[in-house]
Scaffold this motif. Structure first.
Motif, PDB file in Angstrom:
ATOM      1  N   GLN A 205      -2.894  -4.337  -7.031  1.00  0.00           N
ATOM      2  CA  GLN A 205      -2.633  -3.264  -6.651  1.00  0.00           C
ATOM      3  C   GLN A 205      -3.168  -2.102  -6.792  1.00  0.00           C
ATOM      4  O   GLN A 205      -3.215  -1.041  -6.048  1.00  0.00           O
ATOM      5  CB  GLN A 205      -0.945  -2.970  -7.460  1.00  0.00           C
ATOM      6  N   GLU A 206      -3.772  -1.914  -8.034  1.00  0.00           N
ATOM      7  CA  GLU A 206      -4.866  -0.575  -8.080  1.00  0.00           C
ATOM      8  C   GLU A 206      -5.983  -0.659  -7.134  1.00  0.00           C
ATOM      9  O   GLU A 206      -6.330   0.378  -6.689  1.00  0.00           O
ATOM     10  CB  GLU A 206      -5.174  -0.774  -9.661  1.00  0.00           C
ATOM     11  N   LEU A 207      -6.750  -1.784  -6.855  1.00  0.00           N
ATOM     12  CA  LEU A 207      -7.587  -1.986  -5.854  1.00  0.00           C
ATOM     13  C   LEU A 207      -7.186  -1.560  -4.835  1.00  0.00           C
ATOM     14  O   LEU A 207      -7.981  -1.037  -4.070  1.00  0.00           O
ATOM     15  CB  LEU A 207      -8.087  -3.333  -5.830  1.00  0.00           C
ATOM     16  N   VAL A 208      -6.204  -1.980  -4.181  1.00  0.00           N
ATOM     17  CA  VAL A 208      -5.561  -1.485  -2.913  1.00  0.00           C
ATOM     18  C   VAL A 208      -5.464  -0.027  -2.797  1.00  0.00           C
ATOM     19  O   VAL A 208      -5.690   0.352  -1.822  1.00  0.00           O
ATOM     20  CB  VAL A 208      -4.223  -2.420  -2.567  1.00  0.00           C
ATOM     21  N   ALA A 209      -4.521   0.397  -3.934  1.00  0.00           N
ATOM     22  CA  ALA A 209      -4.587   1.790  -3.725  1.00  0.00           C
ATOM     23  C   ALA A 209      -5.762   2.726  -3.725  1.00  0.00           C
ATOM     24  O   ALA A 209      -6.031   3.649  -3.024  1.00  0.00           O
ATOM     25  CB  ALA A 209      -3.738   2.233  -4.976  1.00  0.00           C
ATOM     26  N   ALA A 210      -6.805   2.194  -4.345  1.00  0.00           N
ATOM     27  CA  ALA A 210      -8.403   2.744  -4.509  1.00  0.00           C
ATOM     28  C   ALA A 210      -9.054   2.681  -3.164  1.00  0.00           C
ATOM     29  O   ALA A 210      -9.614   3.687  -2.569  1.00  0.00           O
ATOM     30  CB  ALA A 210      -9.160   2.135  -5.734  1.00  0.00           C
ATOM     31  N   ARG A 211      -8.730   1.590  -2.531  1.00  0.00           N
ATOM     32  CA  ARG A 211      -9.422   1.422  -1.104  1.00  0.00           C
ATOM     33  C   ARG A 211      -8.747   2.331   0.022  1.00  0.00           C
ATOM     34  O   ARG A 211      -9.194   2.628   0.874  1.00  0.00           O
ATOM     35  CB  ARG A 211      -9.496  -0.002  -0.713  1.00  0.00           C
ATOM     36  N   ARG A 212      -7.477   2.314  -0.388  1.00  0.00           N
ATOM     37  CA  ARG A 212      -6.686   3.354   0.979  1.00  0.00           C
ATOM     38  C   ARG A 212      -7.148   4.660   0.673  1.00  0.00           C
ATOM     39  O   ARG A 212      -7.291   5.475   1.658  1.00  0.00           O
ATOM     40  CB  ARG A 212      -5.179   3.338   0.248  1.00  0.00           C
ATOM     41  N   ALA A 213      -7.516   5.297  -0.709  1.00  0.00           N
ATOM     42  CA  ALA A 213      -7.954   6.400  -0.881  1.00  0.00           C
ATOM     43  C   ALA A 213      -9.499   6.653  -0.407  1.00  0.00           C
ATOM     44  O   ALA A 213     -10.110   7.622   0.140  1.00  0.00           O
ATOM     45  CB  ALA A 213      -7.866   6.794  -2.339  1.00  0.00           C
ATOM     46  N   ILE A 220     -10.630  -6.248   1.279  1.00  0.00           N
ATOM     47  CA  ILE A 220      -9.604  -5.440   1.012  1.00  0.00           C
ATOM     48  C   ILE A 220      -9.494  -4.137   2.189  1.00  0.00           C
ATOM     49  O   ILE A 220      -8.260  -3.980   2.566  1.00  0.00           O
ATOM     50  CB  ILE A 220      -9.877  -4.760  -0.460  1.00  0.00           C
ATOM     51  N   THR A 221     -10.609  -3.554   2.202  1.00  0.00           N
ATOM     52  CA  THR A 221     -10.281  -2.389   3.364  1.00  0.00           C
ATOM     53  C   THR A 221      -9.980  -2.869   4.721  1.00  0.00           C
ATOM     54  O   THR A 221      -9.316  -2.244   5.426  1.00  0.00           O
ATOM     55  CB  THR A 221     -11.678  -1.789   3.450  1.00  0.00           C
ATOM     56  N   ALA A 222     -10.649  -4.039   5.099  1.00  0.00           N
ATOM     57  CA  ALA A 222     -10.375  -4.781   6.318  1.00  0.00           C
ATOM     58  C   ALA A 222      -8.895  -5.037   6.737  1.00  0.00           C
ATOM     59  O   ALA A 222      -8.278  -4.891   7.437  1.00  0.00           O
ATOM     60  CB  ALA A 222     -11.249  -6.089   6.596  1.00  0.00           C
ATOM     61  N   LEU A 223      -8.213  -5.445   5.271  1.00  0.00           N
ATOM     62  CA  LEU A 223      -6.984  -6.110   5.451  1.00  0.00           C
ATOM     63  C   LEU A 223      -5.910  -4.527   5.381  1.00  0.00           C
ATOM     64  O   LEU A 223      -4.957  -4.609   6.184  1.00  0.00           O
ATOM     65  CB  LEU A 223      -6.547  -6.766   4.024  1.00  0.00           C
ATOM     66  N   ILE A 224      -6.229  -3.475   4.628  1.00  0.00           N
ATOM     67  CA  ILE A 224      -5.727  -2.397   4.780  1.00  0.00           C
ATOM     68  C   ILE A 224      -5.783  -1.861   6.265  1.00  0.00           C
ATOM     69  O   ILE A 224      -4.647  -1.386   6.933  1.00  0.00           O
ATOM     70  CB  ILE A 224      -6.272  -1.392   3.865  1.00  0.00           C
ATOM     71  N   ASP A 225      -6.903  -1.857   6.990  1.00  0.00           N
ATOM     72  CA  ASP A 225      -7.061  -1.330   8.336  1.00  0.00           C
ATOM     73  C   ASP A 225      -6.195  -2.319   9.348  1.00  0.00           C
ATOM     74  O   ASP A 225      -5.583  -1.841  10.366  1.00  0.00           O
ATOM     75  CB  ASP A 225      -8.531  -1.444   8.748  1.00  0.00           C
ATOM     76  N   ALA A 226      -6.057  -3.603   9.056  1.00  0.00           N
ATOM     77  CA  ALA A 226      -5.274  -4.465  10.023  1.00  0.00           C
ATOM     78  C   ALA A 226      -3.849  -4.034   9.751  1.00  0.00           C
ATOM     79  O   ALA A 226      -3.237  -4.271  10.670  1.00  0.00           O
ATOM     80  CB  ALA A 226      -5.688  -6.072   9.451  1.00  0.00           C
ATOM     81  N   GLU A 237       2.277  -9.304   0.557  1.00  0.00           N
ATOM     82  CA  GLU A 237       1.244 -10.415   1.192  1.00  0.00           C
ATOM     83  C   GLU A 237       0.012  -9.994   0.887  1.00  0.00           C
ATOM     84  O   GLU A 237      -1.044 -10.700   0.675  1.00  0.00           O
ATOM     85  CB  GLU A 237       1.729 -10.517   2.868  1.00  0.00           C
ATOM     86  N   MET A 238      -0.413  -8.469   0.909  1.00  0.00           N
ATOM     87  CA  MET A 238      -1.520  -8.090   0.538  1.00  0.00           C
ATOM     88  C   MET A 238      -2.149  -8.389  -0.777  1.00  0.00           C
ATOM     89  O   MET A 238      -3.253  -8.963  -0.955  1.00  0.00           O
ATOM     90  CB  MET A 238      -1.399  -6.325   0.782  1.00  0.00           C
ATOM     91  N   VAL A 239      -1.283  -8.340  -1.694  1.00  0.00           N
ATOM     92  CA  VAL A 239      -1.756  -8.625  -3.361  1.00  0.00           C
ATOM     93  C   VAL A 239      -2.005 -10.461  -3.160  1.00  0.00           C
ATOM     94  O   VAL A 239      -2.852 -10.609  -3.785  1.00  0.00           O
ATOM     95  CB  VAL A 239      -0.703  -8.223  -3.990  1.00  0.00           C
ATOM     96  N   THR A 240      -1.129 -10.812  -2.427  1.00  0.00           N
ATOM     97  CA  THR A 240      -1.046 -12.459  -2.752  1.00  0.00           C
ATOM     98  C   THR A 240      -2.405 -12.897  -1.982  1.00  0.00           C
ATOM     99  O   THR A 240      -2.895 -13.898  -2.524  1.00  0.00           O
ATOM    100  CB  THR A 240       0.244 -13.046  -2.367  1.00  0.00           C
ATOM    101  N   MET A 241      -2.535 -12.366  -0.866  1.00  0.00           N
ATOM    102  CA  MET A 241      -3.643 -12.598  -0.225  1.00  0.00           C
ATOM    103  C   MET A 241      -5.154 -12.393  -1.102  1.00  0.00           C
ATOM    104  O   MET A 241      -5.760 -13.333  -1.316  1.00  0.00           O
ATOM    105  CB  MET A 241      -4.078 -12.068   1.110  1.00  0.00           C
TER     106      MET A 241
END
Length: 413
Positions: A205-213, A220-226, A237-241
């Protein structure tokens, strides 16, 4: 035709089966194409043991991984309960790309499959070779003056965890932690798994938040963009993936490499073939996967209707697993199945079911094959006198049902 519910129920945690799975699963296979089993206190289920029947189960759309689709006994959640997984953590383990079917599975797989195509994997090869060369330099240093080196920790793990973490977007400082998390999460230790799972989920969850910023050139960034472009991907699902990709992406490949190194060192005649005919290395990786692949059986599957498997009637909703290990040593499918032969003709396809088949075929199979080929070829080219530091019979295998894993592999260079 026979029906299910007859015959013995074999505990897959039985000491003799865990200690010698090749002999144990061989005995089960010769008892029949389908045998009764239990695992971690689950109700009785079935294990499919022979090559043709295993391939049929893995490719037949009537067999699904989600018990809710058939109203079957949820064996996965029963096992997770045995692992003391709490209700708030259950969604991160019970539903992911490995455990969904139909449109949900297609949606999740589409989001990440481009990162693992054969073409994309080929572009990674120079980096895989660079990482391998650096690890071999370190082994040369650590093994100087006759000091033994453990290939599992010095080589088997570091290569795939570096590759998958770079691909996904996990920083170098966090990779040792992921190595430990992966070890615990595949240990079936209910005293440690819940705490480790919570730490891993928080970290992702911290990694995802960092990439959003701050986006980067990673998965991770590609999944956020999608997700932001409208693809249906929930935060869970983002975390489990990400979690599934990192753990699955290094654990099995690490042991393909370690098991392969052990197997070749104990079969010097086959290693000699590869030295004389290095073009056979890709083929040899397939044979090593068949002969000593790390995964013994699949997750549970459930038939959506009454079916027949190898002459055995199986009712809809009956939980069953496909036995990869016994299928890969089935004398009905292979000549001399218990012999390693790097010249073995695989025929059409891979010639084994070590990576599975069908819609749940291993997403990272091309990457695992490449890492296995590069690692084992460069290892033996760099150290032509590589040998075990202890007798082969003293090499220990991790006593863990479902996996065939060298525990430690001390070698001399």
């Amino acid at each position: 035709m026979t029906t299910t519910g007859t015959g013995d129920v074999h505990d897959l945690m039985a000491p003799d089966l865990v200690a010698d799975p090749y002999a144990g699963y061989g005995r089960l296979r010769e008892q029949g194409p389908v045998v009764g089993i239990s695992l971690l206190g689950t109700p009785p289920a079935l294990l499919v043991t022979r090559q043709d029947e295993v391939r049929a189960v893995l490719t037949d759309p009537r067999f699904v991984t989600d018990p809710e689709l058939v109203g079957g006994e949820n064996m996965r959640d029963r096992m997770l309960a045995q692992m003391n997984i709490t209700e708030d953590l259950l969604p991160y383990m019970s539903r992911n790309i490995l455990t969904t079917d139909g449109a949900d599975h297609t949606r999740l797989r589409k989001l990440v499959s481009r990162a693992f195509t054969v073409r994309r994997v080929q572009t990674l090869r120079p980096r895989v070779e660079e990482i391998t060369a650096a690890l071999l330099d370190r082994i040369a240093e650590d093994g100087a003056d006759g000091r033994p080196v453990d290939l599992v920790e010095a080589f088997g793990y570091p290569l795939p965890i570096t590759v998958i973490c770079e691909l996904v977007g996990v920083g170098e400082s966090d990779r040792a932690q992921w190595h430990e998390w992966g070890r615990v999460l595949t240990s079936m230790d209910p005293t440690r798994i819940p705490g480790v799972l919570r730490s891993a989920v928080d970290h992702v969850q911290e990694l995802v938040a960092a990439r959003r910023a701050e986006p980067a050139d990673d998965l991770i960034t590609a999944l956020i963009d999608a997700q932001e472009d409208g693809d249906r991907l929930t935060d869970t699902e983002m975390v489990t993936m990400i979690f599934a990709l990192v753990v699955a992406g290094h654990e099995t490949t690490a042991h393909l490499i370690s098991n392969g190194a052990y197997t070749l060192l104990t079969h010097p005649d086959q290693l000699a073939v590869l030295r004389a005919e290095p073009e056979r290395w890709p083929q040899a990786v397939h044979e090593l996967m068949r002969f000593r692949g790390p995964v013994q059986f699949t997750q549970f599957r459930y038939p959506t209707e009454d079916v027949e498997i190898g002459g055995v009637a199986v009712a809809a909703g009956t939980p069953l697993m496909a036995g990869l290990l016994p299928a890969n040593h089935d004398p009905r499918a292979y000549d001399r199945p218990d012999e390693l032969d790097v010249r073995r003709d695989t025929g059409r396809g891979e010639g084994h079911v070590g990576f599975g088949q069908g819609i749940h075929y291993c997403l990272g199979a091309a990457l695992a094959r490449q890492e296995g080929e590069v690692a084992l070829r460069m290892l033996h080219e760099r150290f032509p006198d590589l040998r075990l530091a202890i007798p082969a019979g003293d090499v220990t295998w991790t006593p863990r049902p479902g996996f065939s894993r060298v525990d430690e592999l001390p070698v001399l260079i």
